[in-house]
Design an enzyme around this catalytic site. Structure first.
Site, PDB file in Angstrom:
ATOM      1  N   ARG A  82      63.084 -15.540  79.738  1.00 49.32           N
ATOM      2  CA  ARG A  82      63.068 -14.084  79.534  1.00 49.32           C
ATOM      3  C   ARG A  82      62.747 -13.742  78.080  1.00 49.32           C
ATOM      4  O   ARG A  82      62.046 -12.769  77.801  1.00 49.32           O
ATOM      5  CB  ARG A  82      64.417 -13.480  79.968  1.00 49.32           C
ATOM      6  CG  ARG A  82      64.390 -11.972  80.073  1.00 49.32           C
ATOM      7  CD  ARG A  82      65.637 -11.447  80.765  1.00 49.32           C
ATOM      8  NE  ARG A  82      66.844 -11.752  80.019  1.00 49.32           N
ATOM      9  CZ  ARG A  82      68.083 -11.548  80.473  1.00 49.32           C
ATOM     10  NH1 ARG A  82      68.271 -11.016  81.671  1.00 49.32           N
ATOM     11  NH2 ARG A  82      69.128 -11.843  79.743  1.00 49.32           N
ATOM     12  N   LYS A 184      64.201  -7.523  76.895  1.00 48.42           N
ATOM     13  CA  LYS A 184      65.448  -7.375  76.148  1.00 48.42           C
ATOM     14  C   LYS A 184      65.107  -7.162  74.674  1.00 48.42           C
ATOM     15  O   LYS A 184      65.111  -8.091  73.863  1.00 48.42           O
ATOM     16  CB  LYS A 184      66.311  -8.617  76.360  1.00 48.42           C
ATOM     17  CG  LYS A 184      67.794  -8.337  76.234  1.00 48.42           C
ATOM     18  CD  LYS A 184      68.612  -9.385  76.941  1.00 48.42           C
ATOM     19  CE  LYS A 184      70.069  -9.315  76.575  1.00 48.42           C
ATOM     20  NZ  LYS A 184      70.741  -8.061  76.923  1.00 48.42           N
ATOM     21  N   GLU A 220      69.917   1.203  86.142  1.00 45.56           N
ATOM     22  CA  GLU A 220      70.954   0.282  85.669  1.00 45.56           C
ATOM     23  C   GLU A 220      71.786   1.016  84.637  1.00 45.56           C
ATOM     24  O   GLU A 220      71.577   2.197  84.385  1.00 45.56           O
ATOM     25  CB  GLU A 220      70.326  -0.987  85.102  1.00 45.56           C
ATOM     26  CG  GLU A 220      69.427  -0.786  83.897  1.00 45.56           C
ATOM     27  CD  GLU A 220      68.961  -2.104  83.280  1.00 45.56           C
ATOM     28  OE1 GLU A 220      69.696  -3.101  83.343  1.00 45.56           O
ATOM     29  OE2 GLU A 220      67.853  -2.124  82.721  1.00 45.56           O
TER      30      GLU A 220
HETATM   31  N1  PLP Z   1      70.745  -4.912  81.886  1.00 45.13           N
HETATM   32  C1  PLP Z   1      70.830  -4.721  80.565  1.00 45.13           C
HETATM   33  C2  PLP Z   1      70.280  -3.472  80.000  1.00 45.13           C
HETATM   34  C3  PLP Z   1      71.446  -5.692  79.753  1.00 45.13           C
HETATM   35  O1  PLP Z   1      71.552  -5.501  78.439  1.00 45.13           O
HETATM   36  C4  PLP Z   1      71.966  -6.850  80.343  1.00 45.13           C
HETATM   37  C5  PLP Z   1      72.582  -7.883  79.534  1.00 45.13           C
HETATM   38  O2  PLP Z   1      72.038  -8.917  79.274  1.00 45.13           O
HETATM   39  C6  PLP Z   1      71.851  -6.996  81.736  1.00 45.13           C
HETATM   40  C7  PLP Z   1      71.235  -6.015  82.466  1.00 45.13           C
HETATM   41  C8  PLP Z   1      72.379  -8.211  82.419  1.00 45.13           C
HETATM   42  O3  PLP Z   1      71.536  -9.309  82.248  1.00 45.13           O
HETATM   43  P1  PLP Z   1      72.095 -10.783  82.321  1.00 45.13           P
HETATM   44  O4  PLP Z   1      72.795 -10.909  83.622  1.00 45.13           O
HETATM   45  O5  PLP Z   1      70.890 -11.636  82.251  1.00 45.13           O
HETATM   46  O6  PLP Z   1      73.006 -10.953  81.174  1.00 45.13           O
HETATM   47  C1  COI Z   2      74.666  -9.258  77.641  1.00 47.51           C
HETATM   48  O1  COI Z   2      75.314  -9.078  78.668  1.00 47.51           O
HETATM   49  O2  COI Z   2      74.417 -10.403  77.210  1.00 47.51           O
HETATM   50  C2  COI Z   2      74.118  -8.145  76.886  1.00 47.51           C
HETATM   51  O3  COI Z   2      73.272  -8.367  76.075  1.00 47.51           O
HETATM   52  C3  COI Z   2      74.638  -6.797  77.122  1.00 47.51           C
HETATM   53  C4  COI Z   2      75.090  -6.125  75.887  1.00 47.51           C
HETATM   54  C5  COI Z   2      75.454  -4.753  76.271  1.00 47.51           C
HETATM   55  C6  COI Z   2      76.224  -6.813  75.218  1.00 47.51           C
END
Ligand code: PLP
Ligand code: COI
Length: 340
Positions: A82, A184, A220
């Protein structure tokens, strides 16, 4: 050396400086090998591209102590992949995912004493990130970059841990169609700061964002994807090109189908459907699976039947199975658990 003297059970989601971090620099078209350093400070030129034009992307994953005492991470290859996509979208050089996984391992190994013990409720949050570091004044990508990883021990993202939270439907948009919502990038979070402070001031824990084009579909929250459980126990999760492809959500979809035998629908989810659902949760690395008890849409309160006292029964099963896999209590699908 033993574990640090930290009150693991009472950690929130905050920054605690750990002993070591990883740093690699990109110059003249190549990344250097990178080093582990004790220096947590970064010195930048006043005109560095990241400071002027926010050219920065990041990742988030965790290290866990398993029941049998190993230190592991969860699907770091997907974070590496990612980050590659995020970098490409902001015209940054790719930090290869294989080197990413090695750097994550090195950084966690160096900070082993900060990995919270099994059963403490805490984990070591790992934050890889990269940014344009040389002076840029006309709008264009930087020529030089830094990739870094630091770690910090953390507890639950939302105060109260597994207690259901209240979210509101936001009047602000998070991401435009064909924009950067699917990567991200720091810029996605900068624009959410006004909305999150406003939400907190009004007594809400988080913002639930709608699709910017029609404002009829759920996307989201500021830091997590959304899952719903229907009254007949299906998992429904929004599908959209402008949300972050959460690794936790993708893992939960697999767990629901393959471990719990549930039906899963990844599809557009309309605001008008909210009152049909039995349970709702926010999922992400930081959020893990955080139950939502109430969603407020401009005064209209949607109270999930699971209530405000505890996680709904199906969300709890998903949570227990996912964290069981992460902590080594339940056998993981091949490749999900990477030993440090
Ligand atoms: N959506 C957003 C906007 C996020 O910042 C995060 C955090 O990483 C997620 C979703 C969840 O992603 P992940 O499950 O890969 O941590
Ligand atoms: C994560 O879950 O790793 C994120 O980056 C989300 C953030 C709001 C702390």
């Amino acid at each position: 050396m033993g574990k640090k003297d930290i009150d693991w059970g009472n950690l929130g989601f905050g920054y605690i400086k750990t002993d070591y971090r990883f740093v690699s620099n990109y110059k003249d078209g190549r990344w250097d090998e990178g080093v582990i350093t004790g220096d947590s400070d970064i010195v930048l030129n006043e005109c560095a591209c990241v400071l002027q034009y926010a050219q920065t992307v990041f990742e988030g994953l965790k290290a866990y102590t398993t029941e049998d005492g190993r230190t592991v991470t969860f699907r770091p290859d997907l974070n590496g992949e990612r980050l590659e996509h995020s970098a490409e979208r902001l015209k940054m050089p790719v930090y290869p995912k294989e080197s990413f996984v090695e750097a994550v391992k090195k950084t966690v190994r160096a900070n082993e004493d900060f990995v919270p013990p099994y059963g403490s409720g805490a984990t070591l949050y790992i934050r890889p990130y990269m940014f344009g570091s040389d002076p840029i004044i006309g709008v264009k990508p930087a020529n030089e970059y830094q990739f870094r990883i630091f770690t910090t021990p953390v507890g639950p993202y939302f105060k109260g841990g597994a207690k259901p939270i209240t979210v509101r439907i936001s009047d602000f948009d998070r991401a435009a169609p064909h924009g950067t919502g699917h990567i991200k990038a720091g810029l996605n979070y900068a624009m959410s700061l006004y909305a999150i402070v406003d939400a907190h001031e009004k007594g809400f824990d988080e913002n639930m964002y709608l699709d910017a084009a029609s404002r009829t579909k759920l996307e989201e929250t500021g830091g997590a994807n959304i899952i719903f459980i229907t009254r007949d126990n299906k998992l429904v999760t929004p599908k959209s090109d402008s949300i972050l492809p959460s690794i936790t959500r993708r893992s939960l979809v697999y767990v629901a189908k393959e471990y719990l035998g549930m039906e899963v629908e990844e599809r557009e989810v309309y605001l008008s459907e909210l009152s049909d659902f039995a349970e709702c949760g926010l999922c992400g690395t930081a959020a893990v699976v955080s139950p939502v008890g109430k969603i407020v849409d401009h005064g209209r309160e949607i109270c999930l039947p699971a209530g405000m006292e505890s996680m709904g029964p199906v969300t709890k099963k998903l949570y227990d199975t996912l964290t069981g896999i992460q902590m080594g209590r339940i056998e993981a699908p091949k490749g999900w658990i990477v030993e440090i």
